[in-house]
Design an enzyme around this catalytic site. Structure first.
Site, PDB file in Angstrom:
ATOM      1  CD  GLU A   1      -2.439   1.301   2.734  1.00 64.18           C
ATOM      2  OE1 GLU A   1      -3.373   2.103   2.834  1.00 64.18           O
ATOM      3  OE2 GLU A   1      -2.046   0.598   3.670  1.00 64.18           O
TER       4      GLU A   1
ATOM      5  CD  GLU B   1      -5.911   6.908   6.485  1.00 62.53           C
ATOM      6  OE1 GLU B   1      -6.158   5.729   6.185  1.00 62.53           O
ATOM      7  OE2 GLU B   1      -4.771   7.303   6.811  1.00 62.53           O
TER       8      GLU B   1
END
Length: 186
Positions: free
Chosen positions: A94, A168
């Site tokens: 990722e 986030e």
């Protein structure tokens, strides 16, 4: 504990405008949500077959609390298999927010980025952290993958299986407004 509201406000071709408003408390080390745009076109290609990944992202924060901890990031998921999606056991890497520990600096697209690497669940996360907040980003993400292939041993046979961009929040309140966002995989 907290709440969040996210909405797309304009879509024209591949250009999207959107916002998210949130207020989160408690466990400041834990991500509370990931409001994001998730590209669904052009995925499933090997890194070696991708010519470019042009992106633009212009955003601003407002109504920011003094205790805000949040990030704004691209989450790009690689896998050994073309038909998988992001966070699965077959995902291998990722490219996103910092995880693990800092392993160096990477010069990509004219900037020196902090390079982080570490395990997250069943995959490895490699992160390029900007030297400062970039609220008007127009670039090509392919050179980041070129760097990973050339300097981190990521096989160019890996497939790009998910491409996201979002925020986030960990704790605090804010409004993130995106005035222009585009991404394509060529």
């Amino acid at each position: 504990m907290g709440w969040q509201n996210t909405q797309a406000t304009f879509i024209s071709g591949n250009n999207v405008q959107w916002f998210t408003i949130y207020d989160w408390a408690g466990a400041p080390q834990n991500v509370k949500s990931y409001a994001n745009l998730d590209l669904r076109v052009g995925l499933g290609k090997k890194l070696s077959a991708i010519g470019s990944i042009p992106v633009t992202w212009s955003y601003k924060y407002s109504a920011v609390s003094s205790n805000l901890v949040a990030d704004v990031s691209y989450d790009m998921w690689l896998s050994k298999a073309a038909g998988t999606t992001g966070a699965s056991s077959s995902s291998t890497f990722e490219v996103a927010q910092p995880a693990g520990s800092k392993i160096g600096t990477a010069s990509v697209n004219g900037l020196d980025w902090e390079l982080w690497k570490g395990p997250v669940s069943t995959w490895t996360c490699i992160s390029f952290v900007a030297p400062h907040e970039i609220t008007n980003f127009k670039s090509d993400l392919k050179p980041f993958f070129n760097y990973l292939v050339q300097h981190q041993g990521i096989p160019s046979s890996q497939f790009l299986v998910q491409a996201q961009a979002g925020t986030e929040p960990f704790v605090g309140s804010a409004t993130l407004t995106t005035t222009s966002y585009t991404m394509s995989i060529n």
